[in-house]
Design an enzyme around this catalytic site. Structure first.
Site, PDB file in Angstrom:
ATOM      1  N   HIS A  46       0.902  -1.214   0.052  1.00  0.00           N
ATOM      2  CA  HIS A  46      -0.075   0.014  -0.068  1.00  0.00           C
ATOM      3  C   HIS A  46       0.948   1.251  -0.100  1.00  0.00           C
ATOM      4  O   HIS A  46       1.991   1.192   0.609  1.00  0.00           O
ATOM      5  CB  HIS A  46      -0.817   0.002   1.458  1.00  0.00           C
TER       6      HIS A  46
ATOM      7  N   ASP B  94      -7.956  -4.692  -0.657  1.00  0.00           N
ATOM      8  CA  ASP B  94      -8.394  -4.987  -1.909  1.00  0.00           C
ATOM      9  C   ASP B  94      -8.327  -6.389  -2.153  1.00  0.00           C
ATOM     10  O   ASP B  94      -9.382  -6.902  -2.936  1.00  0.00           O
ATOM     11  CB  ASP B  94      -7.729  -4.140  -2.996  1.00  0.00           C
TER      12      ASP B  94
END
Length: 436
Positions: free
Chosen positions: A313, A371
């Site tokens: 991320h 995700d």
């Protein structure tokens, strides 16, 4: 924010006079250097592609500590909110600053519920799209079109207009996403059921048909509600910054949120969970679990061009706190639906295992992000891959509105106007066409 005890001094090696700049402190997080007068004092701009070191606003909504792996909505840890509150409580928190008591929750839920239907003309608007259009292309159009149907609440400077627009957007987004889905599969639209929960109503509009009763599975309902909560806001990301920039021009709330939807569509942002499922399907085509090791070796090879989607991320340098919660939900959903042995889900777990154990990924802190798991959960529920980002937009709408309202209420806000470092041609004369 408050003025820090120290100040920043900018000095120049060419003998130009030094200048002092104020330093401000937030309640938590890095201090900021106020450079608003830099151009007036020096004739220079700062250069910061991607705004990686620039605070474009002050905000009291969401805080992320990427090193600790911490996410707070109005000071509350995401772990506590996702476990102890439902999505509409989280919406109330983001919009109004506090979690609702029982009476406030009932009132807020009633207000949202009373606005779940959309104008019937939206059905005819939908017919202008191809049946095979990407759901996010449809959603960008539908959300932007809301200002044509609800033009009684488009004055962004009017607090009452902003509030009713917020309620309308939160209430109608599930209806619009479900309509976009039904349109692409050729099924009749299902009207909202106001006796169901926010997540339960969405499941009903998505998967019910007029032919037979649809019973909402409470495990899937809870999973979807958690997905909404985990995606509700995430500080000054690309789509939120887009909403703020768009709204800074004074455009109506529906147009600003439509701009956020368009930005979210990108595979580096909201489209990441769709890209993650596409990656897993590509590995499946390569040969499935037996090829996972080979695929991960390709990921390590910088020259291969193969990317590992759903891991790592931009902000979190530790485990994404949302991913831990989503992992739990993922296991609950797969167990409930008896999908633990589904080939694609077994493949996903094999990829996850290597990423968590292989030194290459561990050293680079490429942990599974939200995700990765939310895509798996949505697929298990029956939501098609192209619709993942639309579900993300549905959830993020609350955060976008909260951020937009905060910006409008900030006396220091101005229309956004980034600067540039110009590297093109200097002044030159136009020659007659025969001499060019």
């Amino acid at each position: 924010m408050k003025l820090a005890e120290n100040k920043a001094t900018l000095s120049f090696s060419n003998g130009s006079p030094s200048i002092d700049m104020p330093v401000y402190q937030g309640s938590v997080g890095p201090d900021v250097i106020d450079i608003r007068k830099l151009y007036a004092q020096t004739g220079m701009f700062t250069y910061d592609p991607g705004f990686l070191s620039t605070s474009a606003c002050q905000s009291a909504i969401t805080y992320i500590d990427g090193d600790k792996g911490e996410l707070l909505y109005r000071g509350y840890p995401i772990e506590q909110l996702a476990t102890n509150c439902d999505f509409l409580e989280t919406c109330h928190l983001l919009l109004y600053g506090e979690l609702p008591d029982a009476a406030q929750k009932a009132d807020f839920t009633k207000r949202v519920t009373n606005h779940t239907m959309v104008n019937e003309q939206m059905q005819f608007f939908l017919r202008g799209f191809r049946r095979d259009a990407h759901p996010m292309a449809i959603m960008t159009g539908l959300v932007g079109a809301l200002s044509a149907f609800y033009h009684d609440s488009t004055d962004i400077t009017n607090p009452q207009h902003r509030d009713i627009s917020a309620i309308r957007l939160i209430a109608k987004m599930p209806t619009l996403v479900a309509m976009a889905y039904k349109y692409t599969v050729g099924q009749p639209y299902m009207y909202p059921r106001n006796d169901l929960s926010y997540a339960g109503n969405f499941l009903h509009m998505m998967f019910a048909t007029p032919c037979e009763p649809y019973i909402v599975n409470p495990v899937l309902e809870r999973a979807l509600d958690r997905i909404f909560t985990l995606h509700a806001d995430h500080e000054q990301n690309a789509s939120t910054s887009t909403v703020r920039l768009c709204g800074s021009s004074g455009t109506n709330p529906f147009a600003a949120i439509a701009a956020g939807v368009a930005c979210l569509w990108g595979p580096a942002h909201g489209g990441a969970n769709e890209a993650c499922l596409n990656m897993l399907e590509d590995i499946q085509k390569m040969g499935g679990i037996s090829k996972v090791g080979e695929f991960m070796e390709q990921v390590k090879d910088k020259n291969s061009g193969v990317k590992l989607m759903g891991f790592g991320h931009r902000v979190y340098k530790n485990y994404d706190p949302r991913a831990k919660l989503m992992q739990e939900t993922c296991k609950e959903v797969l167990h409930e639906l008896g999908l633990e042995n589904d080939p694609l889900f077994k493949l996903a777990m094999a990829v996850e295992k290597i990423a968590l154990e292989d030194d290459y990924f561990v050293q680079r802190k490429l942990y599974p992000n939200v995700d990765f798991y939310s895509g798996i959960v949505q697929r298990a529920i029956g939501i098609p891959t192209p619709l993942f980002t639309a579900v993300f937009a549905l959830a993020r709408t609350t955060g976008w509105i909260a951020q937009l309202n905060e910006m409008i209420g900030d006396p220091e806000y101005k229309i956004g106007r980034p600067r540039q470092l110009f590297t093109g041609n200097v002044t030159r004369d136009v020659k007659p066409i025969a001499q060019r």
